[in-house]
Design a protein around this motif. Structure first.
Motif, PDB file in Angstrom:
ATOM      1  N   GLU A   1     -12.693  -0.234  43.729  1.00 20.84           N
ATOM      2  CA  GLU A   1     -11.405   0.170  44.312  1.00 20.84           C
ATOM      3  C   GLU A   1     -11.589   0.729  45.714  1.00 20.84           C
ATOM      4  N   VAL A   2     -12.676   1.467  45.932  1.00 18.88           N
ATOM      5  CA  VAL A   2     -12.950   2.007  47.260  1.00 18.88           C
ATOM      6  C   VAL A   2     -13.191   0.872  48.255  1.00 18.88           C
ATOM      7  N   ILE A   3     -13.901  -0.178  47.831  1.00 22.40           N
ATOM      8  CA  ILE A   3     -14.142  -1.319  48.720  1.00 22.40           C
ATOM      9  C   ILE A   3     -12.823  -2.041  49.011  1.00 22.40           C
ATOM     10  N   GLU A   4     -11.997  -2.209  47.993  1.00 26.11           N
ATOM     11  CA  GLU A   4     -10.679  -2.825  48.222  1.00 26.11           C
ATOM     12  C   GLU A   4      -9.870  -2.008  49.219  1.00 26.11           C
ATOM     13  N   LEU A   5      -9.897  -0.688  49.073  1.00 27.95           N
ATOM     14  CA  LEU A   5      -9.186   0.183  50.008  1.00 27.95           C
ATOM     15  C   LEU A   5      -9.728  -0.003  51.419  1.00 27.95           C
ATOM     16  N   GLY A   6     -11.059  -0.080  51.530  1.00 26.08           N
ATOM     17  CA  GLY A   6     -11.656  -0.284  52.849  1.00 26.08           C
ATOM     18  C   GLY A   6     -11.128  -1.522  53.535  1.00 26.08           C
ATOM     19  N   GLU A   7     -10.985  -2.611  52.786  1.00 21.57           N
ATOM     20  CA  GLU A   7     -10.444  -3.822  53.396  1.00 21.57           C
ATOM     21  C   GLU A   7      -9.001  -3.615  53.836  1.00 21.57           C
ATOM     22  N   ARG A   8      -8.192  -2.964  53.003  1.00 18.18           N
ATOM     23  CA  ARG A   8      -6.784  -2.734  53.376  1.00 18.18           C
ATOM     24  C   ARG A   8      -6.673  -1.868  54.624  1.00 18.18           C
ATOM     25  N   LEU A   9      -7.612  -0.940  54.796  1.00 22.02           N
ATOM     26  CA  LEU A   9      -7.575  -0.047  55.948  1.00 22.02           C
ATOM     27  C   LEU A   9      -8.136  -0.696  57.211  1.00 22.02           C
TER      28      LEU A   9
END
Length: 339
Positions: free
Chosen positions: A33-41
């Protein structure tokens, strides 16, 4: 304040991916989830640490393969895979397979040396060959040759209905140019440069020439580039621990400051026989952290980073820290999010 003529070009982050040994799935899910968030940011890259016989990521290729199916753009890296635990040929197969499936997004970071706690694990890891194992740079050279597609077998042809290749399959074009060496010494900086690799630096160095962290970092980066075929264009990524507090609650700020304070003593002098020197964790507003980074001689030499997330924080803390890095610290360093 940042020099606008030298903006930060690539912004990444590094996570250790901790989990509860009695219930490991939620921790792995949090990492994804943290990696997914990184992409969104808009982060350019996400990196995972590698741990064996600990409650951390033991199989980064598997974790990043899962992450690649939940993202589409962000580069995915390992920081770092200790090759002493690996068979270079098998690792080359895994790395190439992942790179092809992810669309060329893998950035493998590797290092050498005996496995951590070697005397405790050698019988389980190499019961028949422990005294013969080579943990020198030659182990990296083997991996480099295999990833580059050089022959590993004298035979190429067909036996019955089976076709055999003389090089590692699959072959992933371009992957060799995205191999990184994680080093903390002058020798490793020179070796990585001479072998045309990219260079990963962290918040730990060996105090060989000085006891000033920034001076040592600067020396390593310049030595690496002096010996690299690409010279000043050779890629270096810096991985300091930064904890921006722009949107943090008062409770989070207190926790972050206590965490940094608890680790500050080790930054004063070199530690242990290897004389390891640690950089202080940078906690404060993005403006305060940017000012400290631009006063850092080593930081001024790079245009890409993989800021390390602190250990043992809660998922919501990582969300806040990453959001502030992307929304405030990155722009303060001249970075612009990838659309």
């Amino acid at each position: 304040m940042p020099d606008p003529s030298r903006p930060l070009r690539k912004l990444g982050f590094l996570t250790i991916g901790l989990f509860d040994g009695d219930d490991p799935r939620p921790g792995h899910e949090s990492t994804l989830e943290v990696i997914e968030l990184g992409e969104r940011l808009g982060f350019d890259s996400a990196w995972v640490r590698h741990r064996h016989l600990q409650h951390g990521i033991s199989s980064p290729v598997a974790i990043l393969a899962a992450a690649s199916q939940r993202t589409s753009r962000i580069a995915l890296g390992t920081a770092v895979i200790p090759l002493g635990w690996e068979n270079p040929l098998r690792l080359a197969e895994d790395l190439a397979t992942f790179d092809l499936l992810s669309g060329g997004r893998l950035n493998p970071g590797i290092s050498v040396g005996p496995p951590m706690r070697w005397d405790d694990v050698k019988e389980a890891l190499y019961p028949d060959t422990a005294p013969l194992e080579d943990f020198s740079y030659r182990r990296v050279e083997r991996l480099l040759r295999m990833v580059r597609g050089e022959a590993v077998s004298p035979f190429r042809g067909t036996v019955g209905i089976e076709e055999f290749s003389d090089r590692v399959q699959p072959h992933a074009p371009g992957l060799a140019e995205r191999l990184w060496y994680g080093g903390a010494s002058l020798r490793s900086a020179q070796w990585a440069g001479e072998h045309g690799m990219n260079f990963l630096t962290s918040s730990v160095v060996k105090a060989e020439e000085s006891e000033d962290f920034a001076e040592i970092k600067l020396s390593h980066i310049r030595t690496f580039r002096e010996h690299h075929p690409d010279g000043q264009a050779a890629r270096v990524s810096q991985g300091l621990v930064v904890v921006p507090t722009d949107s943090a609650s008062s409770e989070q700020r207190a926790k972050y400051e206590a965490y940094a304070d608890s680790r500050l003593a080790r930054t004063a002098t070199p530690q242990g026989p290897a004389r390891l020197l640690f950089a202080p964790d940078l906690v404060g507003t993005s403006a305060q952290i940017a000012e400290r980074l631009h006063a850092h001689a080593g930081f001024r030499e790079v245009d890409e980073v993989a800021f390390a997330l602190p250990f043992s924080f809660e998922h919501d803390d990582y969300v806040q820290i990453l959001t502030d890095i992307a929304m405030h610290l990155g722009p303060a360093l001249g970075w612009r999010a990838t659309s």
